[in-house]
Design a protein around this motif. Structure first.
Motif, PDB file in Angstrom:
ATOM      1  N   TRP A 124      11.834  68.098  13.471  1.00  0.00           N
ATOM      2  CA  TRP A 124      10.969  67.022  13.964  1.00  0.00           C
ATOM      3  C   TRP A 124      11.023  65.822  13.016  1.00  0.00           C
ATOM      4  CZ3 TRP A 124       8.458  66.615  18.578  1.00  0.00           C
ATOM      5  CH2 TRP A 124       7.496  65.625  18.709  1.00  0.00           C
ATOM      6  N   LEU A 125      11.013  66.095  11.709  1.00  0.00           N
ATOM      7  CA  LEU A 125      11.060  65.002  10.743  1.00  0.00           C
ATOM      8  C   LEU A 125      12.410  64.278  10.790  1.00  0.00           C
ATOM      9  CD1 LEU A 125       9.250  66.632   7.684  1.00  0.00           C
ATOM     10  CD2 LEU A 125       8.434  64.741   9.093  1.00  0.00           C
ATOM     11  N   ARG A 130      15.255  59.281  12.512  1.00  0.00           N
ATOM     12  CA  ARG A 130      16.238  58.600  13.367  1.00  0.00           C
ATOM     13  C   ARG A 130      15.556  57.625  14.315  1.00  0.00           C
ATOM     14  NH1 ARG A 130      19.104  63.705  13.222  1.00  0.00           N
ATOM     15  NH2 ARG A 130      17.962  64.450  15.056  1.00  0.00           N
ATOM     16  N   VAL A 131      14.421  58.034  14.869  1.00  0.00           N
ATOM     17  CA  VAL A 131      13.704  57.159  15.793  1.00  0.00           C
ATOM     18  C   VAL A 131      13.240  55.898  15.086  1.00  0.00           C
ATOM     19  CG1 VAL A 131      11.562  56.920  17.117  1.00  0.00           C
ATOM     20  CG2 VAL A 131      13.002  58.948  17.424  1.00  0.00           C
ATOM     21  N   PHE A 132      12.656  56.046  13.913  1.00  0.00           N
ATOM     22  CA  PHE A 132      12.119  54.874  13.223  1.00  0.00           C
ATOM     23  C   PHE A 132      13.218  53.970  12.664  1.00  0.00           C
ATOM     24  CE2 PHE A 132       8.004  56.996  13.269  1.00  0.00           C
ATOM     25  CZ  PHE A 132       7.151  55.920  13.425  1.00  0.00           C
ATOM     26  N   SER A 133      14.398  54.493  12.529  1.00  0.00           N
ATOM     27  CA  SER A 133      15.490  53.641  12.050  1.00  0.00           C
ATOM     28  C   SER A 133      16.080  52.791  13.170  1.00  0.00           C
ATOM     29  CB  SER A 133      16.597  54.506  11.427  1.00  0.00           C
ATOM     30  OG  SER A 133      17.243  55.297  12.412  1.00  0.00           O
ATOM     31  N   LEU A 347       5.430  57.323  20.550  1.00  0.00           N
ATOM     32  CA  LEU A 347       6.322  57.746  19.474  1.00  0.00           C
ATOM     33  C   LEU A 347       6.716  59.208  19.608  1.00  0.00           C
ATOM     34  CD1 LEU A 347       4.832  55.854  16.403  1.00  0.00           C
ATOM     35  CD2 LEU A 347       6.970  55.397  17.608  1.00  0.00           C
ATOM     36  N   ALA A 348       5.758  60.069  19.948  1.00  0.00           N
ATOM     37  CA  ALA A 348       6.095  61.488  20.113  1.00  0.00           C
ATOM     38  C   ALA A 348       7.087  61.682  21.251  1.00  0.00           C
ATOM     39  CB  ALA A 348       4.832  62.300  20.361  1.00  0.00           C
ATOM     40  N   LEU A 355      14.971  65.024  19.766  1.00  0.00           N
ATOM     41  CA  LEU A 355      15.073  66.460  19.516  1.00  0.00           C
ATOM     42  C   LEU A 355      15.887  67.142  20.617  1.00  0.00           C
ATOM     43  CD1 LEU A 355      13.657  68.124  17.178  1.00  0.00           C
ATOM     44  CD2 LEU A 355      12.109  68.964  18.946  1.00  0.00           C
ATOM     45  N   ILE A 356      15.688  66.703  21.852  1.00  0.00           N
ATOM     46  CA  ILE A 356      16.415  67.289  22.979  1.00  0.00           C
ATOM     47  C   ILE A 356      17.878  66.872  22.971  1.00  0.00           C
ATOM     48  CG2 ILE A 356      16.613  67.299  25.490  1.00  0.00           C
ATOM     49  CD1 ILE A 356      13.556  67.044  25.604  1.00  0.00           C
ATOM     50  N   THR A 357      18.135  65.582  22.813  1.00  0.00           N
ATOM     51  CA  THR A 357      19.523  65.088  22.894  1.00  0.00           C
ATOM     52  C   THR A 357      20.365  65.552  21.711  1.00  0.00           C
ATOM     53  OG1 THR A 357      18.844  62.997  21.862  1.00  0.00           O
ATOM     54  CG2 THR A 357      18.897  63.079  24.272  1.00  0.00           C
ATOM     55  N   SER A 358      19.740  65.855  20.587  1.00  0.00           N
ATOM     56  CA  SER A 358      20.477  66.376  19.428  1.00  0.00           C
ATOM     57  C   SER A 358      20.663  67.886  19.507  1.00  0.00           C
ATOM     58  CB  SER A 358      19.729  66.025  18.137  1.00  0.00           C
ATOM     59  OG  SER A 358      18.491  66.735  18.063  1.00  0.00           O
ATOM     60  N   HIS A 359      20.102  68.499  20.554  1.00  0.00           N
ATOM     61  CA  HIS A 359      20.169  69.948  20.798  1.00  0.00           C
ATOM     62  C   HIS A 359      19.361  70.762  19.792  1.00  0.00           C
ATOM     63  CE1 HIS A 359      22.980  69.159  23.959  1.00  0.00           C
ATOM     64  NE2 HIS A 359      23.876  68.637  23.131  1.00  0.00           N
ATOM     65  N   ALA A 360      18.574  70.103  18.950  1.00  0.00           N
ATOM     66  CA  ALA A 360      17.679  70.847  18.057  1.00  0.00           C
ATOM     67  C   ALA A 360      16.614  71.581  18.860  1.00  0.00           C
ATOM     68  CB  ALA A 360      17.028  69.894  17.059  1.00  0.00           C
ATOM     69  N   TYR A 361      16.222  71.016  19.987  1.00  0.00           N
ATOM     70  CA  TYR A 361      15.230  71.661  20.854  1.00  0.00           C
ATOM     71  C   TYR A 361      15.790  72.966  21.424  1.00  0.00           C
ATOM     72  CZ  TYR A 361      11.577  71.984  24.469  1.00  0.00           C
ATOM     73  OH  TYR A 361      10.541  72.388  25.269  1.00  0.00           O
TER      74      TYR A 361
END
Length: 480
Positions: A124-125, A130-133, A347-348, A355-361
């Motif tokens: 999540w972090l 990545r989102v904030f960048s 933001l969430a 998280l989904i698109t990176s497949h971490a989910y």
């Protein structure tokens, strides 16, 4: 008078009654703030010099008030560390909320709760960074009521490949949870020509109340070992039914999977009447005996509103859920969402999309599936069940092919649910009774207890099962 001070670098507020005497007024103000919990334990107070300047009292008066409260145990004072609020319990301002439990159970085996200690904080972090960048400043403003395009796009792809859902991003609306999604749909159905909603019996009583508060009526739809008896929808008893709420992948609370014949019967009813199927896929990712059953939505996309949530896969505290809607409902639901709360937190949504698109989910869900399957297996093993199908020998554990809970049936000859729950409470064990889920009472209702295996921390889970086995053994349940 109300007084704020901030010279020390923090903002504090006290109700200072100067008419009570300068020192007494300050003592009472601080004492009341500490008792009520407005000044939390460990809060460091301004120096006597800073406070005297702020509120117009002499430094000696402030020092004397501090000394008195130190003597009474409300404050602590150490050389070089200043004056701080002591560790005391704040006063209760009233009785606990109705229905609230003032005692935390030693072992919590209530259903409907995931293991939040497994939240993927590191992933999540990483997504947050990545989102904030990359996120533009505009993303922090007011958003579209239906949710961010990033999350809707990510969900459309994810739900298509994992749950067989057929939809584009423009058919998805993000909500703050399943309850809000259900309420929005119930409000639309309740305002229509057929304002009744059929809901599974047994089913979650709170959801029935949500539907009624939204303006729709509720009809019970019986459930058996094959799931909801959907063939009943064509009988006169269900005239005026505009929608039906089902949990086809894993019925709550019995754990049954909706039989293929009944799935077809349900979609036939929707097509022939124009009725709406509300599919609650609350834990569809967690199937243990085979690949997860595909969503009902994939067989009747124009007649099913598919509702999913991150509450079980990630954590309820995120307040993120989604609806995949038939095209004709997107406009009405989006308008209802706009007038309910404008839009969900942005933001969430962006972080979950990453998280989904990176497949971490996906990796997290697979890991949780293995963890929960192990817990399920340990539950069956500890209770001495002969099989997941309920053959003779040991406790009858039902509905364990998927999800985070199981149902344990009680024999007709006793003990009854209150007796089992009382024995459980005596051992610090929290369970649910099947009786809480029926639409109405009746002596002919089957009895049972509902066990959730998602909540207990890993280190205490075996002990929780030992306590459960002891309760069931003392109650002489299911011995062969």
């Amino acid at each position: 008078m109300s007084t704020n001070w901030s010279t020390f670098g923090i903002d504090l507020h006290v109700e200072f009654n100067a008419g009570a005497g300068r020192r007494d007024g300050l003592e009472h103000a601080l004492r009341d703030a500490i008792r009520a919990g407005r000044l939390a334990p460990g809060t460091r107070l301004p120096s006597s010099r800073a406070l005297s300047t702020e509120i117009g009292l002499s430094r000696g008066t402030v020092s004397a008030a501090y000394d008195q409260l130190v003597a009474e145990g409300y404050l602590t004072s150490r050389q070089g560390s200043g004056t701080s609020v002591a560790e005391i319990s704040p006063q209760r301002t009233g009785a606990p909320p109705e229905g609230g439990d003032d005692v935390t159970p030693r072992y919590d085996l209530r259903p409907g709760r995931p293991d939040v200690t497994t939240f993927p904080a590191a992933a999540w972090l990483r997504s947050t960074r990545r989102v904030f960048s990359t996120v533009p400043a505009a993303a922090l403003g007011y958003g579209w009521p239906g949710g961010t395009v990033e999350l809707r796009t990510a969900l459309a792809a994810y739900l298509g490949r994992t749950r067989g859902v057929l939809a584009g991003p423009d058919q998805i609306v993000i909500t703050t949870g399943y309850v809000q999604a259900l309420a929005l749909l119930a409000g639309i159905v309740g305002a229509g020509e057929r304002p009744l909603i059929a809901m599974e019996d047994p089913g979650f009583a709170f959801h029935r109340n949500v539907v009624r508060r939204a303006g729709a009526g509720v009809l019970p739809l019986p459930v058996d070992a094959r799931g909801a008896r959907t063939g009943l929808l064509t009988t006169t008893a269900y005239d005026g039914t505009g929608a039906v709420v089902v949990t086809p992948a894993h019925q709550y609370p019995t754990g049954a999977t909706l039989h293929p014949d009944r799935r077809r019967s349900l979609t036939d009813w929707a097509r022939s009447t124009g009725g709406l199927i509300i599919e609650d896929d609350y834990d569809g990712e967690f199937r243990y005996d085979r690949q997860p059953v595909g969503a009902l939505q994939g067989t009747a996309a124009d007649h099913v509103a598919y509702l999913g949530t991150a509450a079980k896969t990630l954590a309820p505290g995120l307040r993120l859920a989604w609806m995949v809607l038939p095209p004709h409902l997107v406009g009405p639901v989006t308008d209802a969402k706009l007038h309910a709360d404008h839009h969900s937190e942005t933001l969430a949504q962006l972080i979950l999309a990453d998280l989904i698109t990176s497949h971490a989910y996906d990796r997290h869900v697979r890991a949780r599936r293995l963890r929960y399957r192990h817990r399920r297996d340990l539950l069956v093993s500890r209770l001495g069940a002969a099989s997941a199908r309920g053959r003779q020998g040991g406790v009858r554990v039902e509905g364990i092919a998927a999800g985070l809970h199981a149902m344990i049936g009680l024999p007709p000859g006793g003990p009854d649910e209150p007796e089992v729950l009382e024995r459980a409470r005596a051992r610090g064990l929290a369970l649910d009774s099947l009786g809480e889920y029926w639409h109405g009472g009746g002596a002919d209702r089957p009895q049972g207890v509902i066990v959730g295996y998602g909540t207990p921390p890993q280190h205490s889970y075996p002990a929780a099962l030992d306590a459960l086995a002891a309760v069931l053994g003392a109650s002489r349940i299911g011995t062969s």
